[in-house]
Each structure stands twice: as structure tokens, then as C-alpha cells.
Design a protein around this motif. Structure first.
Motif, short mmCIF file in Angstrom:
data_model
loop_
_atom_site.label_atom_id
_atom_site.label_comp_id
_atom_site.label_asym_id
_atom_site.label_seq_id
_atom_site.Cartn_x
_atom_site.Cartn_y
_atom_site.Cartn_z
N TRP A 231 -3.01 8.75 -12.80
CA TRP A 231 -3.76 7.55 -13.18
C TRP A 231 -4.37 7.66 -14.57
CZ3 TRP A 231 -8.98 8.04 -14.27
CH2 TRP A 231 -9.60 9.23 -13.87
N CYS B 49 2.19 1.64 -3.54
CA CYS B 49 1.13 2.08 -4.45
C CYS B 49 0.79 3.55 -4.22
CB CYS B 49 -0.11 1.21 -4.26
SG CYS B 49 0.10 -0.49 -4.81
N ASN B 50 0.81 3.99 -2.98
CA ASN B 50 0.54 5.41 -2.70
C ASN B 50 1.59 6.30 -3.36
OD1 ASN B 50 -1.67 4.65 -1.20
ND2 ASN B 50 -0.60 4.79 0.77
N GLU B 51 2.85 5.89 -3.27
CA GLU B 51 3.90 6.67 -3.93
C GLU B 51 3.74 6.64 -5.44
OE1 GLU B 51 8.74 6.58 -4.65
OE2 GLU B 51 7.85 5.43 -2.99
N GLN C 99 0.83 -1.21 0.00
CA GLN C 99 0.00 0.00 0.00
C GLN C 99 0.86 1.26 0.00
OE1 GLN C 99 -3.42 -0.05 -0.26
NE2 GLN C 99 -3.11 2.13 -0.63
N LYS C 100 1.97 1.20 0.73
CA LYS C 100 2.89 2.33 0.75
C LYS C 100 3.49 2.58 -0.64
CE LYS C 100 7.23 3.83 2.88
NZ LYS C 100 8.32 3.46 3.83
N ILE D 219 -7.09 2.53 -10.56
CA ILE D 219 -6.11 2.36 -9.48
C ILE D 219 -6.11 0.92 -8.98
CG2 ILE D 219 -5.66 2.98 -7.07
CD1 ILE D 219 -6.36 5.83 -7.75
N ASN E 127 -2.83 -1.43 -9.05
CA ASN E 127 -2.31 -2.04 -7.82
C ASN E 127 -2.07 -3.54 -8.01
OD1 ASN E 127 -2.46 0.45 -6.62
ND2 ASN E 127 -4.30 0.00 -5.42
N HIS F 49 1.01 6.25 -7.28
CA HIS F 49 -0.11 7.06 -7.77
C HIS F 49 0.09 8.54 -7.49
CE1 HIS F 49 -2.13 3.41 -8.76
NE2 HIS F 49 -2.24 3.01 -7.50
N ALA F 50 0.91 8.86 -6.49
CA ALA F 50 1.20 10.27 -6.23
C ALA F 50 2.16 10.85 -7.27
CB ALA F 50 1.78 10.43 -4.82
#
Length: 230
Positions: free
Chosen positions: A67, A58-60, A55-56, A103, A107, A62-63
Motif C-alpha cells: 500500500w 481487494c485482499n489479493e 473484498q476477495k 486502502i 478499494n 493488497h497482499a
């Protein structure tokens, strides 16, 4: 270790590819590759640790990568601050649904990217397959270990247990019929092959199976019905 040979021709551009192989090549791989070792470590600790670190990542991802970009479009990566707050987008309902689907798809693709590279790295590091390694085979023979015998099929077990009294007469009868009808399988042979005996056993067992089941039913003792006295 021998050097890797250079490719004789250039790769096909992403917009001309017919599959998603090497989809992360380029800027996307620059985001994911630094996390490969850490992800492999967290993965060995269990699925809870793995999902938390995934999750960490994926957050980076997408930031730093929008998308909306298509798979063949190369993103422009800027400096990344993991402590910076990412502002949430205010989107219409239909676009918000599309964003969530995209997203979710990315992922899953990121997780497969990590899983494939971890497995490939471990397969290359593990060396030879123990079933093909001559030293492992020799060591197994010296220790006296042997593989368990293969279980017989139903007709093979039937041939093993009842060959003389049940299978041999049937095979002899069918072999005589085959020779009388000039079957090509009997040409130049005095005795039937193993395949002929096995086929005869299977056919005999297939015809005998319903009869044996009926015999078992008739042999089964019936329960007495208890009648209540009035």
C-alpha cells in the motif's frame, strides 16, 4: 472484425501524467483483469455477492502490492497462493490510520475500474442505440406505437383553452402598440409571429396569476365557527 490500430506515439509515463487515467496499467492490471468476468457475474447476482467478491479481490491486491507504493511506481509481482495466510503488520497509530485511508481509497478505485470495463463491454456488445437504429424505428412505425404527446406548459395550456376570449385581444392590443412604436419585429408583417403570441401570453398569465389566486381565495367558502354555549 477490424484490427485495432496501433498507437502513433508511446504513452506518457505514469509519473508525468496529470490524472489517474489508466492507473492500473501494468502489473496492477495483471492482478485485476483475471477477476473481471467473475466480478461481472457476481455483480449481476446482487450487491451482496458483488461486495463479497470485491473484498476477495481487494485482499489479493493488497497482499501482492504494498500500500506504500505511489501510483506511478510499478510493483514486482511474485507467485500468489490464495490459501496462504497473510501476516498483519504491526504499525504505529499514525501509520495505521494512513494505511486504512490508503486502502479505502484503493478499494474504491478498484471497484470503479471493474464497473467502467463492464459497462464499456456491454455497450460495445449491445450494438446500435435503438433510438438511432433504422430497423428499430421502422419496426416501431409498423407496430403503430407512438410516443406520448409532450405536456404543455402553463401558458401553452392557457392559450389552448382561452385563446379566443382572453389571449387574442391581448395579442392584438400589444401588436398594435408594437407597430405604433415601429418595433423591428413588426417590419414587413401583417400578423404577429408565434413567438410574439407566446410572449404576450406568458406576460399576461404572469400578471394574472396573483389575481386569480386571490379570486380563488375569495370564492372559497368559509367554515362556520362553532361557539360553545355556556
Amino acid at each position: 472484425m477490424a484490427k485495432r490500430k496501433k498507437r502513433a506515439r508511446a504513452r506518457i509515463p505514469k509519473d508525468q501524467r496529470q490524472n489517474l487515467r489508466l492507473w492500473a496499467e501494468g502489473a496492477r492490471e495483471q492482478v485485476l483483469k483475471p477477476h473481471l468476468d467473475k466480478y461481472a457475474f457476481e455483480r449481476d447476482l446482487g450487491w451482496v455477492k458483488e461486495r463479497a467478491y470485491l473484498q476477495k479481490v481487494c485482499n489479493e491486491y493488497h497482499a501482492r502490492i504494498d500500500w506504500r507504493l505511489e501510483d506511478h511506481e510499478e510493483p514486482m509481482l511474485g507467485p500468489w497462493d490464495p490459501d496462504a495466510l497473510v501476516e498483519a503488520e504491526s504499525l504505529p497509530d499514525d501509520e495505521e490510520i494512513e494505511k486504512r485511508k490508503r486502502i479505502k481509497l484503493l478499494n474504491k478505485r478498484i471497484r470503479r475500474w471493474f464497473t467502467y470495463r463492464i459497462q464499456r463491454r456491454r455497450n460495445l456488445a449491445s450494438g446500435l442505440n435503438p433510438h438511432k437504429d433504422p430497423f428499430a424505428i421502422l419496426l416501431t412505425k409498423l407496430t403503430g406505437l407512438t410516443a406520448p404527446p409532450k405536456a404543455r406548459q402553463a401558458y401553452q395550456q392557457f392559450m389552448h383553452e382561452s385563446h379566443a376570449e382572453k389571449i387574442a385581444p391581448v395579442v392584438a392590443e400589444r401588436w398594435a402598440e408594437a407597430r405604433a412604436s415601429n418595433d423591428p419585429t413588426t417590419a414587413g408583417r401583417k400578423e404577429p409571429k408565434a413567438g410574439f403570441r407566446a410572449r404576450s401570453s406568458r406576460n399576461f398569465l404572469a400578471k394574472r396569476k396573483p389575481q386569480s389566486q386571490n379570486e380563488q381565495r375569495t370564492r372559497r367558502p368559509r367554515r362556520k365557527r362553532h361557539t360553545m354555549q355556556r
